[in-house]
Design a protein around this motif. Sequence first.
Motif, PDB file in Angstrom:
ATOM      1  N   VAL A 149       0.848  -1.189   0.000  1.00  0.00           N
ATOM      2  CA  VAL A 149       0.000   0.000   0.000  1.00  0.00           C
ATOM      3  C   VAL A 149       0.887   1.243   0.000  1.00  0.00           C
ATOM      4  O   VAL A 149       1.886   1.310   0.721  1.00  0.00           O
ATOM      5  N   ARG A 150       0.529   2.193  -0.819  1.00  0.00           N
ATOM      6  CA  ARG A 150       1.207   3.480  -0.820  1.00  0.00           C
ATOM      7  C   ARG A 150       0.275   4.519  -0.205  1.00  0.00           C
ATOM      8  O   ARG A 150      -0.912   4.567  -0.531  1.00  0.00           O
ATOM      9  N   THR A 151       0.833   5.337   0.663  1.00  0.00           N
ATOM     10  CA  THR A 151       0.025   6.305   1.400  1.00  0.00           C
ATOM     11  C   THR A 151      -0.220   7.562   0.565  1.00  0.00           C
ATOM     12  O   THR A 151       0.349   7.748  -0.512  1.00  0.00           O
TER      13      THR A 151
ATOM     14  N   LYS B  86     -19.476  14.912  16.092  1.00  0.00           N
ATOM     15  CA  LYS B  86     -20.523  14.813  15.090  1.00  0.00           C
ATOM     16  C   LYS B  86     -21.098  13.399  15.059  1.00  0.00           C
ATOM     17  O   LYS B  86     -20.456  12.441  15.491  1.00  0.00           O
ATOM     18  N   PRO B  87     -22.319  13.241  14.529  1.00  0.00           N
ATOM     19  CA  PRO B  87     -23.013  11.945  14.581  1.00  0.00           C
ATOM     20  C   PRO B  87     -22.481  10.936  13.568  1.00  0.00           C
ATOM     21  O   PRO B  87     -23.026  10.759  12.474  1.00  0.00           O
ATOM     22  N   ILE B  88     -21.391  10.263  13.968  1.00  0.00           N
ATOM     23  CA  ILE B  88     -20.872   9.132  13.196  1.00  0.00           C
ATOM     24  C   ILE B  88     -20.852   7.909  14.104  1.00  0.00           C
ATOM     25  O   ILE B  88     -20.976   8.023  15.327  1.00  0.00           O
ATOM     26  N   ALA B  89     -20.711   6.731  13.512  1.00  0.00           N
ATOM     27  CA  ALA B  89     -20.713   5.483  14.285  1.00  0.00           C
ATOM     28  C   ALA B  89     -19.422   5.348  15.074  1.00  0.00           C
ATOM     29  O   ALA B  89     -18.376   5.881  14.714  1.00  0.00           O
ATOM     30  N   GLN B  90     -19.527   4.589  16.165  1.00  0.00           N
ATOM     31  CA  GLN B  90     -18.374   4.431  17.052  1.00  0.00           C
ATOM     32  C   GLN B  90     -17.193   3.770  16.340  1.00  0.00           C
ATOM     33  O   GLN B  90     -16.047   4.150  16.549  1.00  0.00           O
ATOM     34  N   GLN B  91     -17.438   2.776  15.509  1.00  0.00           N
ATOM     35  CA  GLN B  91     -16.415   2.209  14.631  1.00  0.00           C
ATOM     36  C   GLN B  91     -16.838   2.590  13.221  1.00  0.00           C
ATOM     37  O   GLN B  91     -17.708   1.965  12.623  1.00  0.00           O
ATOM     38  N   HIS B  92     -16.230   3.635  12.672  1.00  0.00           N
ATOM     39  CA  HIS B  92     -16.782   4.278  11.474  1.00  0.00           C
ATOM     40  C   HIS B  92     -16.439   3.579  10.167  1.00  0.00           C
ATOM     41  O   HIS B  92     -17.116   3.793   9.167  1.00  0.00           O
ATOM     42  N   GLY B  93     -15.392   2.770  10.125  1.00  0.00           N
ATOM     43  CA  GLY B  93     -15.073   2.021   8.910  1.00  0.00           C
ATOM     44  C   GLY B  93     -14.645   2.876   7.736  1.00  0.00           C
ATOM     45  O   GLY B  93     -14.874   2.519   6.579  1.00  0.00           O
ATOM     46  N   MET B  94     -13.990   4.023   8.005  1.00  0.00           N
ATOM     47  CA  MET B  94     -13.573   4.942   6.944  1.00  0.00           C
ATOM     48  C   MET B  94     -12.116   5.329   7.134  1.00  0.00           C
ATOM     49  O   MET B  94     -11.582   5.275   8.245  1.00  0.00           O
ATOM     50  N   THR B  95     -11.470   5.744   6.052  1.00  0.00           N
ATOM     51  CA  THR B  95     -10.156   6.348   6.164  1.00  0.00           C
ATOM     52  C   THR B  95     -10.324   7.819   6.542  1.00  0.00           C
ATOM     53  O   THR B  95     -11.419   8.379   6.451  1.00  0.00           O
ATOM     54  N   VAL B  96      -9.207   8.470   6.920  1.00  0.00           N
ATOM     55  CA  VAL B  96      -9.318   9.891   7.261  1.00  0.00           C
ATOM     56  C   VAL B  96      -9.701  10.717   6.033  1.00  0.00           C
ATOM     57  O   VAL B  96     -10.395  11.730   6.158  1.00  0.00           O
ATOM     58  N   GLY B  97      -9.273  10.287   4.851  1.00  0.00           N
ATOM     59  CA  GLY B  97      -9.670  11.001   3.638  1.00  0.00           C
ATOM     60  C   GLY B  97     -11.158  10.913   3.383  1.00  0.00           C
ATOM     61  O   GLY B  97     -11.800  11.888   2.975  1.00  0.00           O
TER      62      GLY B  97
ATOM     63  N   VAL C 120      -7.967  15.246  -1.384  1.00  0.00           N
ATOM     64  CA  VAL C 120      -7.480  14.031  -0.725  1.00  0.00           C
ATOM     65  C   VAL C 120      -6.447  13.365  -1.620  1.00  0.00           C
ATOM     66  O   VAL C 120      -6.750  13.007  -2.766  1.00  0.00           O
ATOM     67  N   GLU C 121      -5.221  13.239  -1.116  1.00  0.00           N
ATOM     68  CA  GLU C 121      -4.197  12.435  -1.786  1.00  0.00           C
ATOM     69  C   GLU C 121      -4.461  10.988  -1.402  1.00  0.00           C
ATOM     70  O   GLU C 121      -4.308  10.598  -0.249  1.00  0.00           O
ATOM     71  N   ARG C 122      -4.892  10.196  -2.392  1.00  0.00           N
ATOM     72  CA  ARG C 122      -5.450   8.882  -2.085  1.00  0.00           C
ATOM     73  C   ARG C 122      -4.396   7.794  -1.898  1.00  0.00           C
ATOM     74  O   ARG C 122      -3.284   7.879  -2.411  1.00  0.00           O
ATOM     75  N   LEU C 123      -4.819   6.777  -1.174  1.00  0.00           N
ATOM     76  CA  LEU C 123      -4.049   5.543  -1.070  1.00  0.00           C
ATOM     77  C   LEU C 123      -4.062   4.821  -2.410  1.00  0.00           C
ATOM     78  O   LEU C 123      -5.024   4.924  -3.174  1.00  0.00           O
ATOM     79  N   THR C 124      -3.031   4.050  -2.663  1.00  0.00           N
ATOM     80  CA  THR C 124      -3.060   3.099  -3.764  1.00  0.00           C
ATOM     81  C   THR C 124      -2.721   1.721  -3.211  1.00  0.00           C
ATOM     82  O   THR C 124      -1.922   1.590  -2.275  1.00  0.00           O
ATOM     83  N   GLY C 125      -3.382   0.706  -3.761  1.00  0.00           N
ATOM     84  CA  GLY C 125      -3.121  -0.660  -3.338  1.00  0.00           C
ATOM     85  C   GLY C 125      -3.891  -1.103  -2.120  1.00  0.00           C
ATOM     86  O   GLY C 125      -3.729  -2.238  -1.659  1.00  0.00           O
ATOM     87  N   TRP C 126      -4.753  -0.226  -1.564  1.00  0.00           N
ATOM     88  CA  TRP C 126      -5.492  -0.595  -0.350  1.00  0.00           C
ATOM     89  C   TRP C 126      -6.858  -1.153  -0.710  1.00  0.00           C
ATOM     90  O   TRP C 126      -7.568  -0.593  -1.548  1.00  0.00           O
ATOM     91  N   ARG C 127      -7.217  -2.268  -0.070  1.00  0.00           N
ATOM     92  CA  ARG C 127      -8.531  -2.870  -0.229  1.00  0.00           C
ATOM     93  C   ARG C 127      -9.283  -2.749   1.085  1.00  0.00           C
ATOM     94  O   ARG C 127      -8.687  -2.862   2.161  1.00  0.00           O
TER      95      ARG C 127
END
Length: 428
Positions: free
Chosen positions: A40-42, A204-215, A239-246
Amino acid sequence: MRRRSLLTGSVGLAAAGALVPGASALAAGPEAAHASGRRVRTGFDALRRSGYASLRGRRVGIISNPTGVDERLRHVVDVMTGDGKVDLVAVFGPEHGFRGTSQAGEGEDYFVDEKTGLPVYNAYNDTSTMRELFAELRLDAVVFDIQDVGSRFYTYIWTMCLALEAAAELGLRFVVLDRPNPLSGREATGPVLDPKHSSFVGLKPIAQQHGMTVGELATLFNETFVPEDTGGKKAELHVERLTGWRRRDRWEDTGLPWVAPSPNMPTPATARIYPGTGWFEASALSEGRGTTQPFQLLGAPDVDHRWQEALSARKLPGVAFREAYFKPTFSKWADKSCGGVEVQITDDTALDPIRTAVALLVDQRRIFPDYGWRSQDGDGAYWLDKLSGNAKVRLAIEQGADVDDVTAIWQRDLRAFRRLREAHLLYR
């Protein structure tokens, strides 16, 4: 205050076991960091490969901490100043500080970075200070590069949210250098914050385990929440995106080194259980601060084998419980012998840390009822209500509800958040 090289600091963490995978993968070079050959590249990798295009011609400030490193464990602040292609004029530290030396609920005081000569400001929990600093420093762009751990009550994402608001109000570009969610990005789960219980462990109203990247979170915040607080304004977000991340990737699948995001987050396993056992900060029991296994060792004086036996009888997926005894060196029950449990993850793909935490609290309250809840800052508010984002979880446990009844409380709000989340995912 003087600063050693952040690379030197990272090596110190490696000696303490805070870097994963081991040094052998790193010594073989970045391309060998992942055994399968996929790495993965950041977002920083993407920014650097572009020649810093999104920052060209701008006065830049960066919000970061020790996790803002490249594949060679060089801090991105050091790399950017060394490249000479970015007009980087200031650094801002979140909770625990830019160097990560402060404990929970603290930032670091202002200092000048010895290596780069850059001023380093405390940006923890203060929108107005960030807005004033951004304006005073005549910034054109703000960069965010911090490794999150995927839990709503981990405060770095709220520093990002407040900085987004300041950028929106001042008309600045806001650049997020994305990093993987170490819990994977498969799903969101747990209670969604009720705005009545908003605090810096959940603005803000998000889930406790949000399942998202910071981007992805930045995208959601900028489209949904920032305009509510800025009179309809949004930041110029890039957003400078990740590459190679699933989305299904475990941290170990990324090939990236683990640098402890905060003093009590030493390993990926800590991060995996933290969305649930972080609730024990709101309990009279120790959450394991002051031990080598924070958020995995839980207990207090007079707690005994009965807790472990009750939990093991539940046969919860992905987790096992060991009867444990320990003596914290600081925080709750410092220098006191405690009994309790060690939470061991047996299958992180099956683990539900929040459901596990509900079971832990339900059985603890039933067997050892003398250990109650903590209030926060003497304001009379229950800390658990802020961490869970509502009062319903606490009240249900107090009234003797079992695990299924407690987890049923948040399902409707969770379904709504999942729909909102889906619209802002950058990786499919």
